[in-house]
Design an enzyme around this catalytic site. Structure first.
Site, PDB file in Angstrom:
ATOM      1  N   HIS A  17      65.118  71.866 -18.577  1.00 20.70           N
ATOM      2  CA  HIS A  17      64.302  70.986 -17.741  1.00 20.70           C
ATOM      3  C   HIS A  17      65.133  70.358 -16.619  1.00 20.70           C
ATOM      4  O   HIS A  17      66.159  69.725 -16.864  1.00 20.70           O
ATOM      5  CB  HIS A  17      63.688  69.875 -18.591  1.00 20.70           C
ATOM      6  CG  HIS A  17      62.876  68.884 -17.803  1.00 20.70           C
ATOM      7  ND1 HIS A  17      61.654  69.199 -17.244  1.00 20.70           N
ATOM      8  CD2 HIS A  17      63.118  67.588 -17.469  1.00 20.70           C
ATOM      9  CE1 HIS A  17      61.171  68.134 -16.618  1.00 20.70           C
ATOM     10  NE2 HIS A  17      62.050  67.148 -16.732  1.00 20.70           N
ATOM     11  N   TYR A  30      54.215  57.357 -15.448  1.00 24.62           N
ATOM     12  CA  TYR A  30      54.385  57.691 -16.857  1.00 24.62           C
ATOM     13  C   TYR A  30      53.361  56.876 -17.640  1.00 24.62           C
ATOM     14  O   TYR A  30      53.390  55.649 -17.620  1.00 24.62           O
ATOM     15  CB  TYR A  30      55.797  57.362 -17.340  1.00 24.62           C
ATOM     16  CG  TYR A  30      56.838  58.365 -16.912  1.00 24.62           C
ATOM     17  CD1 TYR A  30      57.279  59.356 -17.783  1.00 24.62           C
ATOM     18  CD2 TYR A  30      57.385  58.337 -15.633  1.00 24.62           C
ATOM     19  CE1 TYR A  30      58.233  60.287 -17.397  1.00 24.62           C
ATOM     20  CE2 TYR A  30      58.340  59.263 -15.236  1.00 24.62           C
ATOM     21  CZ  TYR A  30      58.764  60.234 -16.127  1.00 24.62           C
ATOM     22  OH  TYR A  30      59.697  61.149 -15.737  1.00 24.62           O
TER      23      TYR A  30
END
Length: 701
Positions: A398, A216
């Protein structure tokens, strides 16, 4: 770091996003339009003069189990159009009832300046065949695929002919058959882009991606000075570096809500050296996931950005998924926006629903189906939403790799209503979708997001978490007017979970105890069907730990541990009665009743916003003009046919040439599939007379 602007790229990408066209292969193009009950499908195929082509649907993109309409020629030269299914062994089986109705076809001469013309199929003398037919979305036939809102897997096959017969043909034979699959939202709403909006793009710049499987990466940007004035975001999408489409998994843009200056820092999001103040960058402005195209806001709502008191700092977070641990990947991906200083009626917001990002919720191994549900409870909406409520108009579901089906429902007075559902969900196609029926949410309503997973090929527990091999269950819903509520998610209460671990230790001798972490306890369990079932019972009956939070990360007032489960007295039921009571009068009556309902009635659905007619007319004119300019963009393929029967020539040639209709005089002319798209397919019905034609043998070319 770089804020990069490419006006031409944005115009091209957003223009084609509204067209119902799918390029399945270099030699195969499908386009379509739908109303409430019927799809009209147009196929253009470059195939050999003796070859066959089939296009259809399956649950998750495999040919076994698929439902196809096949255009083929037999050994005598006669042409047939046949409705077939594919067996588990890959053999074609002609369906008992033909649902591929009213097929019309014509050969089209392929014009090219190239001397040696050959397409992918490597056949000589390749013509372009164009045909159109109609098919009910719901056929009420067990042999046929139901076309519903959500992800649709379009499958296709092209094979050599002629054939003695179609029935029994092995469609999985790689020797003489080419096949493929593409995902799309077959039933869609056409939203017109705002041509007056300006582009703005936030991207990383030549970033070297770590060889770790999950990274990330966060980058802080400062908005340009023009945002001293409030603007509206009218649409946004992804800007992906070429070649990195499989690595960039999802992205979010956060607003840094503080009056202080923020450092323009970039690095891994969990870096211990990251400035502490970046924890204030929590409010989601935009979210994108792999497979999603551009998202367009409705005409009367936009995402507010800039203005007095608006902090000019934002943070881009990109999730890189690198399961092969490749090295040397350089990336400049990010998010692109179109912004307008012409403000719309409502400020839009984004609300996160589903499961908390932690490992307390997990999926046992070797499960064909296992469902997790994240709750946004009435106790939270009661204290966080305005009295008039909010209207959800968009949704992005998601999960990671194990997700197979996702849905969000609204619960009001014990009765459950659908918000968004994807029965054939794919983690590789996570679009932000405008809802066909916007949903009105009132204070005191509950929202449940449920994800169905399959872990048949996994030997141990799949924990919740950020990695792709871990799992999530989230719905980013887009709504108006903007409220303070940013996150409304849940997980099983920690005390209840440890009671489950303790019971396993005492009753079944599992190596679980209160001194181990959640992950250690889960991985200590020897999983079987009973223990998996008991875990599912805990998740549905145990109390909840809630996140009911503002964009600043601060919780709303309340007690958010040991929260009771949402009570559903009347569960949502799939609309299967379309087949049990398949008559047009019932459908019309239901629609009349729905239109009579007001927002104060029990039904939470609200009509689409009334459009500003002069403004929408101007936008539509500009949009059509832009499509006309891009008419013949693709030079090496034939997917630029804008009108039925148009040859591959430039637009100036077409303007001076009368088009010749290749159909016989007694055959019906078929209108351009890109025109007259029904904005709300729930408002119209279809004439059953179009389905009176029977399967027939057509003459040869």
């Amino acid at each position: 770091m770089l804020i990069w602007v490419c006006l031409h790229c944005l115009l091209l990408a957003f223009t084609f996003s509204s067209a119902k066209v799918l390029h399945l292969d270099k030699s195969l193009l499908v386009s379509w339009k739908t109303d409430q009950e019927v799809a009209t499908i147009n196929i253009k195929a470059d195939i050999g003069t003796q070859d066959w082509v089939g296009v259809g649907f399956s649950d998750y993109g495999s040919l076994p189990g698929a439902d196809l309409c096949v255009f083929w020629r037999d050994w005598t030269g006669q042409i047939f159009f046949t409705d077939v299914s594919v067996t588990a062994d890959g053999l074609i089986k002609e369906d008992t009832i033909n649902h591929c109705h009213g097929m019309k076809w014509r050969p089209k001469e392929r014009r090219s300046k190239k001397k040696n013309l050959r397409n992918i199929s490597e056949f000589n003398n390749v013509p372009t065949i164009e045909y159109v037919y109609q098919r009910r979305l719901w056929t009420c036939d067990e042999e046929s695929y139901r076309i519903e809102d959500g992800t649709t897997h379009v499958v296709w096959a092209i094979g050599q002919g002629p054939l003695y017969k179609l029935d029994g043909l092995n469609i999985t034979s790689s020797f003489n058959v080419r096949t493929g699959m593409s995902r799309t939202r077959f039933i869609d709403i056409q939203t017109i882009p705002d041509p007056g909006a300006e582009p703005l793009v936030f991207t990383n710049h030549n970033l070297s991606i770590s060889s770790k499987d999950t990274t990330y990466f966060c980058s802080v940007f400062k908005l340009p000075n023009i945002f001293n004035r409030k603007h509206h975001v009218t649409e946004y999408g992804a800007e992906i570096s070429t070649g990195n489409e499989d690595v960039v998994h999802h992205m979010e843009l956060f607003h840094c809500q503080d009056e202080q200056e923020f450092p323009l820092w970039n690095g891994e999001c969990g870096d211990k050296n990251a400035p502490e103040i970046l924890k204030r960058c929590k409010k989601v402005l935009a979210a994108w996931a792999i497979g999603a195209g551009p998202f367009l806001y409705p005409a009367d709502a936009g995402l507010a950005i800039g203005g007095p008191g608006f902090s000019p700092y934002v943070m881009l977070e990109v999730h890189y998924n690198n399961p092969l641990r490749r090295t040397g990947i350089i990336d400049s991906s990010g998010l692109r926006f179109k912004i307008s200083k012409e403000l719309r009626k409502y400020d839009a917001g984004i609300l996160e629903l589903g499961l908390e990002y932690n490992n307390k919720m997990a999926v046992p191994p070797e499960m064909k189906e296992f469902t997790l549900t994240g709750s946004c409870v009435q106790e939270c909406t009661a204290v966080s939403l305005p009295k008039s409520g909010i209207v959800i108009f968009g949704s992005q579901l998601h999960t990671h790799g194990a997700g197979k089906r996702v849905q969000t429902t609204l619960v009001r007075g014990g009765r459950e209503y659908i918000v968004n559902i994807d029965k054939h969900y794919s983690t590789h196609f996570q679009e932000i979708r405008e809802l066909i029926k916007p949903v009105h949410v009132l204070p005191g309503d509950s929202l449940l997001t449920s994800c169905l997973y399959s872990t048949l090929n996994r030997e141990n527990i799949t924990l919740g978490g950020f990695g792709f091999t871990e799992e999530m269950c989230v719905n980013y819903v887009h709504y108006y007017p903007k409220a303070q509520l940013e996150v409304c998610k849940s997980s099983v209460d920690t005390d209840d979970l440890y009671e489950y671990f303790d019971k396993l230790n005492q009753d079944e001798g599992q190596e679980t105890n209160k001194d181990k972490s959640v992950e250690e306890n889960y991985r200590s369990i020897r999983w079987n069907k009973k223990r998996s079932g008991d875990l599912g019972t805990l998740y549905t009956q145990g109390t909840l730990s809630m996140q009911c939070m503002r964009g600043t990360g601060e919780p709303f007032p309340g007690t958010w541990n040991q929260v009771p489960q949402v009570k559903v007295v009347e569960p949502f039921k799939a609309d299967t009665d379309k087949c049990a009571n398949n008559n047009k009068n019932r459908v019309r009556e239901e629609k009349r009743n729905l239109k009579k309902k007001s927002l104060d009635d029990d039904l939470p659905y609200t009509p689409l916003l009334k459009r500003d007619k002069p403004r929408m007319k101007r936008m539509e004119h500009d949009h059509n003009h832009m499509q006309k300019r891009l008419f013949n963009k693709f030079a090496d393929t034939w997917d630029d046919y804008g009108l039925w029967g148009v040859d591959k020539r430039n637009q100036d040639d077409l303007a001076d040439t009368d088009q010749e209709d290749d159909f016989d005089d007694d055959e019906e002319y078929v209108d351009n599939l890109d025109e007259d798209v029904v904005e709300n397919p729930y408002l119209e019905t279809y004439d059953d007379d179009l389905f009176s034609s029977k399967k027939r043998m057509l003459g040869s070319m």
